[in-house]
Design a protein around this motif. Sequence first.
Motif, mmCIF file in Angstrom:
data_model
loop_
_atom_site.group_PDB
_atom_site.id
_atom_site.type_symbol
_atom_site.label_atom_id
_atom_site.label_comp_id
_atom_site.label_asym_id
_atom_site.label_seq_id
_atom_site.Cartn_x
_atom_site.Cartn_y
_atom_site.Cartn_z
ATOM 1 N N VAL A 7 0.831 -1.207 0.000
ATOM 2 C CA VAL A 7 0.000 0.000 0.000
ATOM 3 C C VAL A 7 0.865 1.257 0.000
ATOM 4 O O VAL A 7 0.650 2.176 -0.805
ATOM 5 N N ILE A 8 1.867 1.321 0.883
ATOM 6 C CA ILE A 8 2.667 2.540 0.981
ATOM 7 C C ILE A 8 3.511 2.740 -0.278
ATOM 8 O O ILE A 8 3.732 3.883 -0.711
ATOM 9 N N THR A 9 3.931 1.648 -0.900
ATOM 10 C CA THR A 9 4.695 1.776 -2.149
ATOM 11 C C THR A 9 3.819 2.347 -3.269
ATOM 12 O O THR A 9 4.224 3.269 -3.982
ATOM 13 N N ILE A 10 2.603 1.799 -3.399
ATOM 14 C CA ILE A 10 1.696 2.265 -4.449
ATOM 15 C C ILE A 10 1.284 3.718 -4.199
ATOM 16 O O ILE A 10 1.267 4.544 -5.112
ATOM 17 N N VAL B 219 -1.122 -3.718 -10.924
ATOM 18 C CA VAL B 219 -0.942 -5.150 -10.630
ATOM 19 C C VAL B 219 -0.846 -5.405 -9.124
ATOM 20 O O VAL B 219 -1.635 -6.186 -8.577
ATOM 21 N N PRO B 220 0.058 -4.764 -8.383
ATOM 22 C CA PRO B 220 0.088 -4.999 -6.936
ATOM 23 C C PRO B 220 -1.129 -4.456 -6.204
ATOM 24 O O PRO B 220 -1.500 -4.976 -5.139
ATOM 25 N N LEU B 221 -1.768 -3.425 -6.754
ATOM 26 C CA LEU B 221 -2.974 -2.888 -6.105
ATOM 27 C C LEU B 221 -4.080 -3.936 -6.043
ATOM 28 O O LEU B 221 -4.881 -3.946 -5.096
ATOM 29 N N SER B 222 -4.119 -4.836 -7.005
ATOM 30 C CA SER B 222 -5.146 -5.878 -7.001
ATOM 31 C C SER B 222 -4.991 -6.831 -5.818
ATOM 32 O O SER B 222 -5.939 -7.536 -5.449
ATOM 33 N N LEU B 223 -3.806 -6.856 -5.195
ATOM 34 C CA LEU B 223 -3.562 -7.738 -4.049
ATOM 35 C C LEU B 223 -4.015 -7.127 -2.736
ATOM 36 O O LEU B 223 -4.090 -7.822 -1.720
#
Length: 445
Positions: A10-13, A178-182
């Motif tokens: 979350v913090i990366t996105i 892509v990572p947001l979907s996780l």
Amino acid sequence: MRDAPRSRVVITIASLGFFLVTLDISIVNVALSSIRDELGGGVVGQQWIIDGYTLLFACLLLSAGNLSDRIGAKRALAAGIVVFTLTSAACALAPSTAGLIAARCFQGAGAAIMLPASMALVREAFPDAGRRARALGVWAVGGAVAGLVGQPLGGLLTTVDWRWVFTINVPVGVGMLVPLSLVATSPRRPRPFDWAGQVLAVVGLSALVFGLIDGGHSGFGSPVVVLALALAVLAIAGFLAVQARVEHPMVPLDLFHARGVRIALPVGFAFMVGNFGNVFVVSLYLQQHLGLPPLQAGLVFVPSAVVAIAGNLCSGVVTNRFGARVAVVAGLSSMVVGLVGLAATVGRGPVVLTAVCVCFIGAGGSVAMPSVTSVVLEGVPPEQAGTASAVFNTFRQVGGAVAIAVFGALVAGDFLVGARTSFVTAAALLLGAALVSLRVPARKP
């Protein structure tokens, strides 16, 4: 309290999102001359390429937080990333100045959706107040880094092709989805939406900026300009009337009862006039007047960006030691010194002097703004803190849009005279803001 699952994702996105939103305000300035050479449009086109993004960003920022609550922060952030990525591709493929301006407007809308949603997602991922404060500090670094690399990166990419300034956003946007979907689905909090207020805000601010830009080139006696400015006055008056009557306004008018809000709003407006105005005019001066290539023009801003990051780190220390009043007044005074220096040396001294003056502006703004943000929340109830912050950021973006409109008109004639007038105007506004900031309460023993 434990952090939510995948809190690091979350913090990366969220940090990447803030990076992109901030980057696209600064990176385009260095590309303006190359865009003009290929697509045409003159100074008016250059103004709208910047203001199209800033204007929609400012207009929609107030209601974007409402959207994040209604559909959930994760879904809102995903929607904002999709809009921002697609419109970045449209900017890169724009066949004309008009097409680029239209794409920039929609890109600003995507940015407005992304910003509050990214903050909300960080709050959800870090329920502990201490951990959340540190996470938001990491989130803010995204904006600071964008300020550092924006101008030189824009110059480097423009050396290849100005379209890369926008193309670079596309893989980053796709990579964020892509990572947001996780990430876990965000809760929804249905809230009424102030449609009338939002429409009137967009119409009023758009008509104001159009009138200022066109008035600077066609004359303020032009029927079209007079009509646009009259429409702006009517729409803004209508907006205030609606906010006073609806049950769930975008901007609760009782917010202005808080002393901190009344002080911070003109300060934030003046800051962006000085900040946006100096970057816009100096970028044109370096390339169109001195003939520097884009990369060299971008490198002129690097010392200022480095100093600004140091100023951000020192701002909290200064505020804790001496109080917000000292930090704000000293920071704004430093910006005044830099702008007066630019007015005195532009066209008369070496580029090194320009870089030094810009450093004073960057250092002052970085010390003042964090403290002004804390002043905004003075006397505001906790449930209105988010709205107060949104109103403050909207005023800042409007200040930037007005600066581009007015200063662009000034430099369209005799460039050096217009540039000096722009710098003096910004310095006068900031001096007035510094005097207003003397009303910030002194530090308590």
